[in-house]
Motif scaffolding. Structure first.
Motif, short mmCIF file in Angstrom:
data_model
loop_
_atom_site.label_atom_id
_atom_site.label_comp_id
_atom_site.label_asym_id
_atom_site.label_seq_id
_atom_site.Cartn_x
_atom_site.Cartn_y
_atom_site.Cartn_z
N ALA A 1 0.87 -0.95 -0.01
CA ALA A 1 0.09 -0.01 0.03
C ALA A 1 1.46 1.20 -0.26
CB ALA A 1 -0.59 -0.28 0.86
N LEU A 2 1.67 0.48 0.66
CA LEU A 2 2.85 2.49 1.12
C LEU A 2 3.69 2.11 -0.29
CD1 LEU A 2 4.39 2.10 4.46
CD2 LEU A 2 2.40 3.80 3.81
N THR A 3 3.78 1.57 -0.74
CA THR A 3 4.72 1.79 -2.23
C THR A 3 3.58 2.22 -3.23
OG1 THR A 3 6.19 -0.35 -1.38
CG2 THR A 3 5.85 0.03 -3.60
N SER B 1 4.73 5.21 -4.93
CA SER B 1 5.26 5.53 -5.93
C SER B 1 4.89 6.15 -7.44
CB SER B 1 5.21 3.48 -6.57
OG SER B 1 5.50 3.97 -8.16
N LEU B 2 2.84 6.10 -6.99
CA LEU B 2 2.71 6.85 -7.47
C LEU B 2 2.40 8.28 -7.29
CD1 LEU B 2 -0.91 5.15 -7.90
CD2 LEU B 2 0.98 4.82 -9.51
N PHE B 3 2.83 9.25 -6.55
CA PHE B 3 2.90 9.89 -6.47
C PHE B 3 4.16 10.87 -6.94
CE2 PHE B 3 4.02 13.76 -3.47
CZ PHE B 3 3.02 14.01 -3.39
N PHE B 4 5.23 10.55 -6.75
CA PHE B 4 6.57 11.11 -6.80
C PHE B 4 6.70 10.01 -8.66
CE2 PHE B 4 7.25 10.32 -2.36
CZ PHE B 4 7.79 12.30 -2.32
N SER B 5 7.13 9.20 -8.53
CA SER B 5 6.95 8.97 -9.95
C SER B 5 5.91 9.86 -10.89
CB SER B 5 6.70 7.49 -10.00
OG SER B 5 7.32 6.36 -9.58
N TYR C 1 10.05 -1.15 7.03
CA TYR C 1 9.57 -1.34 6.05
C TYR C 1 10.21 -0.33 5.31
CZ TYR C 1 5.68 -2.89 8.12
OH TYR C 1 4.70 -4.26 9.56
N LEU C 2 10.90 0.98 5.20
CA LEU C 2 11.27 1.85 5.08
C LEU C 2 12.44 1.32 3.84
CD1 LEU C 2 12.02 4.74 7.51
CD2 LEU C 2 10.42 4.43 5.24
N MET D 1 -0.79 1.67 -13.21
CA MET D 1 0.44 1.91 -12.33
C MET D 1 0.27 1.42 -11.00
SD MET D 1 3.05 2.04 -14.54
CE MET D 1 4.12 1.85 -13.52
N ALA D 2 -0.95 1.92 -10.97
CA ALA D 2 -0.99 1.29 -8.58
C ALA D 2 -1.26 -0.31 -9.44
CB ALA D 2 -2.82 1.38 -9.00
N ILE D 3 -2.11 -1.18 -10.44
CA ILE D 3 -2.29 -2.35 -10.50
C ILE D 3 -1.13 -2.74 -11.01
CG2 ILE D 3 -2.33 -4.10 -12.27
CD1 ILE D 3 -5.11 -2.28 -12.97
N LEU D 4 0.24 -2.48 -11.38
CA LEU D 4 1.57 -3.00 -11.61
C LEU D 4 2.64 -2.64 -10.51
CD1 LEU D 4 2.40 -1.31 -15.64
CD2 LEU D 4 1.74 -3.76 -14.95
N GLN D 5 2.53 -1.46 -10.19
CA GLN D 5 3.14 -1.40 -9.27
C GLN D 5 2.67 -2.18 -7.26
OE1 GLN D 5 5.81 -0.17 -10.79
NE2 GLN D 5 6.38 1.15 -8.82
N GLY D 6 1.84 -2.67 -7.87
CA GLY D 6 1.26 -3.71 -6.95
C GLY D 6 1.41 -4.99 -7.19
N LEU D 7 1.56 -4.84 -8.10
CA LEU D 7 2.00 -6.43 -8.56
C LEU D 7 3.10 -6.79 -8.00
CD1 LEU D 7 0.91 -9.13 -9.30
CD2 LEU D 7 1.58 -8.54 -11.67
#
Length: 281
Positions: free
Chosen positions: A85-87, A91-95, A145-146, A203-209
């Motif tokens: 969830a954090l990733t 990732s969506l925010f900064f990328s 986690y970080l 990208m949420a799907i790809l990054q989450g996977l």
């Protein structure tokens, strides 16, 4: 005319049957996994994963054991949920911000930074693991986690994807917002980011996977059993002293659920977002 209609109907049925067969082949491993998750360990050790099912041997014991006695499993599950969830969010925010800036703003060194992103994209992560691992040690982030999340926050593939998508956004909206007195951050968050909905969903799907299935990097930086993610935790069930295939397979089936939910949720936004945005001349 009637003959053409009949041919179209025939080809439609052929295409549907062909796609049905392809779907079954693609889903065959998952179906085998689900069926095997109801088998006892002795049957799995003797017969392996098979469709030669002895219906009398099937039971819910494996899932009952996971829900009542496998406390470590749910610790691993929670760790994976938090990290994924954090990733996704970070990732969506900064990328998206980096990709948007590379696409919409003219500044010195823009092409250099984009080439740098492409270069990092072509470098295998296995080559970057050693310097990243040394960085985690020097910053004392090992077994946190970080340590797992930070290297994935600004993913080159996500930056490239968002940059390419942002190139298709109308800059006229930016000019109109500036005339209305909006700040650059206001333009991004209130105007441009909603138009990037399809790219965010994809990208949420790809990054989450990728985060959910990530094994090698968490294996390097996580030390204690209570910090393990699901891929690492399930791997620990296979040892030279005993193989808990029944719990392993049932636990693997449970890991599919968040990914299915993630896909269903963001697919809706992805499809609805395809019609968003644009400026008519």
């Amino acid at each position: 005319m009637a003959k053409d209609q009949k041919n179209k109907t025939l080809w439609k049925w052929v295409a549907n049957i062909g796609l049905g067969i392809i779907c079954f082949i693609a889903l065959f491993p998952i179906i085998s996994l689900v069926v095997s998750s109801f088998m006892p360990s002795s049957v799995l050790m003797r017969n392996g994963i098979t469709f030669n099912i002895d219906w009398e041997q099937l039971s819910f014991y494996n899932y009952q054991y996971i829900f009542t006695e496998a406390a470590s499993y749910w610790s691993w599950y929670g760790n994976s949920l938090v990290i994924s969830a954090l990733t996704i969010v970070l990732s969506l925010f900064f990328s998206s911000m980096v990709g948007y800036a590379l696409a919409m703003y003219e500044f010195k060194g823009r092409n250099f930074f984009f080439v740098l992103v492409l270069f990092i994209l072509m470098v295998p992560f296995e080559i970057l693991m050693l310097p990243l691992y040394q960085l985690m040690i020097s910053t004392q982030l090992i077994n946190t986690y970080l340590a797992v999340i930070l290297p994935m926050v600004v993913a080159p593939v996500a930056v490239f994807f968002f940059r390419q998508y942002a190139l298709g956004l109308p800059k006229a909206l930016m000019d109109a917002a500036r005339i209305d007195g909006s700040t650059e951050y206001g333009i991004f968050f209130k105007i441009m980011l909603p138009l990037m909905g399809p790219s965010l969903a994809a990208m949420a799907i790809l990054q989450g996977l990728a985060s959910w299935n990530n094994f090698l990097w968490p294996l390097l930086v996580l030390r204690s059993n209570d910090m393990f993610t699901l891929p690492i935790g399930l791997a620990t069930l296979l040892t030279p002293y005993g193989n808990n295939y029944d719990v392993l397979i049932a636990g693997s089936v449970m890991t599919i659920i968040p990914i299915i939910i993630l896909f269903i949720v963001f697919q809706r936004f992805f499809i609805s977002g395809l019609t968003v945005g644009g400026v008519k001349g």
